[in-house]
Design an enzyme around this catalytic site. Sequence first.
Site, PDB file in Angstrom:
ATOM      1  N   GLU A  66       0.591   5.389  13.775  1.00 33.43           N
ATOM      2  CA  GLU A  66       0.914   6.590  13.009  1.00 33.43           C
ATOM      3  C   GLU A  66       0.844   7.829  13.896  1.00 33.43           C
ATOM      4  O   GLU A  66       1.677   8.743  13.771  1.00 33.43           O
ATOM      5  CB  GLU A  66      -0.033   6.739  11.817  1.00 33.43           C
ATOM      6  CG  GLU A  66       0.356   7.855  10.870  1.00 33.43           C
ATOM      7  CD  GLU A  66      -0.405   7.837   9.558  1.00 33.43           C
ATOM      8  OE1 GLU A  66      -0.019   8.594   8.634  1.00 33.43           O
ATOM      9  OE2 GLU A  66      -1.384   7.059   9.440  1.00 33.43           O
ATOM     10  N   PHE A 110       1.754  -3.599   3.818  1.00 32.77           N
ATOM     11  CA  PHE A 110       2.052  -4.927   4.339  1.00 32.77           C
ATOM     12  C   PHE A 110       3.533  -5.247   4.125  1.00 32.77           C
ATOM     13  O   PHE A 110       4.138  -4.873   3.118  1.00 32.77           O
ATOM     14  CB  PHE A 110       1.208  -5.979   3.623  1.00 32.77           C
ATOM     15  CG  PHE A 110      -0.178  -6.151   4.187  1.00 32.77           C
ATOM     16  CD1 PHE A 110      -0.671  -5.338   5.187  1.00 32.77           C
ATOM     17  CD2 PHE A 110      -1.003  -7.160   3.702  1.00 32.77           C
ATOM     18  CE1 PHE A 110      -1.948  -5.508   5.710  1.00 32.77           C
ATOM     19  CE2 PHE A 110      -2.288  -7.346   4.210  1.00 32.77           C
ATOM     20  CZ  PHE A 110      -2.749  -6.525   5.215  1.00 32.77           C
ATOM     21  N   LYS A 148      -8.788   8.475   3.462  1.00 33.25           N
ATOM     22  CA  LYS A 148      -9.420   7.158   3.365  1.00 33.25           C
ATOM     23  C   LYS A 148     -10.752   7.105   4.098  1.00 33.25           C
ATOM     24  O   LYS A 148     -11.512   6.148   3.921  1.00 33.25           O
ATOM     25  CB  LYS A 148      -8.466   6.080   3.869  1.00 33.25           C
ATOM     26  CG  LYS A 148      -7.235   5.888   2.991  1.00 33.25           C
ATOM     27  CD  LYS A 148      -6.342   4.776   3.505  1.00 33.25           C
ATOM     28  CE  LYS A 148      -5.061   4.654   2.689  1.00 33.25           C
ATOM     29  NZ  LYS A 148      -4.130   5.781   2.925  1.00 33.25           N
ATOM     30  N   HIS A 181      -9.736   2.364   1.273  1.00 31.05           N
ATOM     31  CA  HIS A 181      -8.308   2.101   1.072  1.00 31.05           C
ATOM     32  C   HIS A 181      -8.079   1.581  -0.349  1.00 31.05           C
ATOM     33  O   HIS A 181      -8.424   0.444  -0.676  1.00 31.05           O
ATOM     34  CB  HIS A 181      -7.825   1.086   2.095  1.00 31.05           C
ATOM     35  CG  HIS A 181      -6.336   0.949   2.160  1.00 31.05           C
ATOM     36  ND1 HIS A 181      -5.483   1.612   1.300  1.00 31.05           N
ATOM     37  CD2 HIS A 181      -5.535   0.229   2.995  1.00 31.05           C
ATOM     38  CE1 HIS A 181      -4.235   1.288   1.588  1.00 31.05           C
ATOM     39  NE2 HIS A 181      -4.247   0.461   2.613  1.00 31.05           N
ATOM     40  N   CYS A 236       0.803  -1.227   0.000  1.00 32.94           N
ATOM     41  CA  CYS A 236       0.000   0.000   0.000  1.00 32.94           C
ATOM     42  C   CYS A 236       0.836   1.278   0.000  1.00 32.94           C
ATOM     43  O   CYS A 236       0.276   2.380  -0.018  1.00 32.94           O
ATOM     44  CB  CYS A 236      -0.941  -0.004   1.198  1.00 32.94           C
ATOM     45  SG  CYS A 236      -2.021  -1.449   1.209  1.00 32.94           S
ATOM     46  N   HIS A 250      -1.710   8.130   6.446  1.00 33.83           N
ATOM     47  CA  HIS A 250      -2.048   6.845   5.835  1.00 33.83           C
ATOM     48  C   HIS A 250      -3.396   6.372   6.373  1.00 33.83           C
ATOM     49  O   HIS A 250      -4.282   6.010   5.596  1.00 33.83           O
ATOM     50  CB  HIS A 250      -0.959   5.816   6.143  1.00 33.83           C
ATOM     51  CG  HIS A 250      -1.216   4.463   5.579  1.00 33.83           C
ATOM     52  ND1 HIS A 250      -1.302   4.227   4.228  1.00 33.83           N
ATOM     53  CD2 HIS A 250      -1.427   3.258   6.179  1.00 33.83           C
ATOM     54  CE1 HIS A 250      -1.539   2.936   4.009  1.00 33.83           C
ATOM     55  NE2 HIS A 250      -1.623   2.333   5.182  1.00 33.83           N
TER      56      HIS A 250
END
Length: 418
Positions: A319, A404, A340, A345, A168, A308
């Site tokens: 985060e 990931f 998002k 996402h 991502c 993110h």
Amino acid sequence: MELNQQRVVVTGMGIISPLGNDVDTFWSKLKTGQSGISTIETDDFDIAQFATRIAGQVREFDPEAVFGRKEARKMDRFVQFALYAAEQAVQDARLDTERIDRERFGVYVGSGIGGIKTLTDNMEAYQSRGPGRVSPSLVPMMISNMAAAQISIRFGAMGPTMAPVTACSIGNTAIGEAFRLICGGEADVIVAGGAEAAIHPLSLASFGNATALSKRGGAPERVSRPFAADRDGFVMAEGAGILVLESLENALRRGAPIHGEVIGYGASSDAYHVVASHPEGTGAYLAMKRALQSAGIDPAEVDVVSAHATSTQVGDSAETKALKRLFGEAAYRIPVTANKSMTGHMFGAAGGAEAIALVKSLGEGVIPPTINLEQPDPECDLDYVPGAAREAALNIGISNSFGFGGHNAAIVLRRYSE
């Protein structure tokens, strides 16, 4: 800036997303807090068997009308998205590909999952009708580098071409590596970003069984809830976000429009877990720290952060911790926005889409809101611009993308001035 040979500017932008299939529509809906998440509509599979039945789907996109039936059938959906967004970006940049040095014209565009529908369709054909029914185009349609390849072929880009696969964080990785290449004088123009088309029963099943997807009921547009106390997972989405990056010298020479400037890039690895973020946000902190070092700026110069923020418990908290570590007490004064919450996402497409949003934000002095944030998590106590957009004097922003495997990439953008 460590890489001080060439300034790098954004001259073109193109997008296909749950919020619209052009930059103006996408930005208008984003800054007014509209959600693109809804119940999945598809004739390809029965969504009733899935616990999660919502996603951020691309709508009103007819690939056969765009590319013609013959060409459209040669491309997986993620490639169609990437090429369509790239065509927008090149047109926006007023880039005459017949009049530039094609050997210094590159493409850095990736996809995290690639052509999953192409793969499964052909697997079904093989199992039901034998090997003779498998398409000879299976491999060149499904592999993740085909978005970059098709864009390169379409525009005759003969310079460096790369398809980063950093999950991502792909969009930011592509933009950041392209930035480095142009800074170093190895290219004049690079089309950069990412694309994804993974709203598919196999993906839904896997992410659902991994308890990564939200199972929240109620109105679909209220499910993606970054930083909220009751967040319970992300919402899948699809699309493409593509930018044209160019050396300032080249852009000025050809009279190109300049939307913004890329001034820094940092990358890191959590070295922790294949799917979970480091709970202390160590890798996220390192990526942002390196991006600011690359830009040659102090954290105090940052005006806004595009997070993110996927709406997962560990990810959003980590985060937030990384932002506090980077900015110290100043973290409480810097607005943080979570796109998002509205788009879902978009996986490999997220970084490119969010870079476009940040370019527009810096240019207009408007920070899009984080929607659905009625009750923040006590651990997530920063200014997330809840509910409604905010006008502000903006010059520099950071955009974060994490993936990931612990891949982290942060880019620093600046409102362009001569």
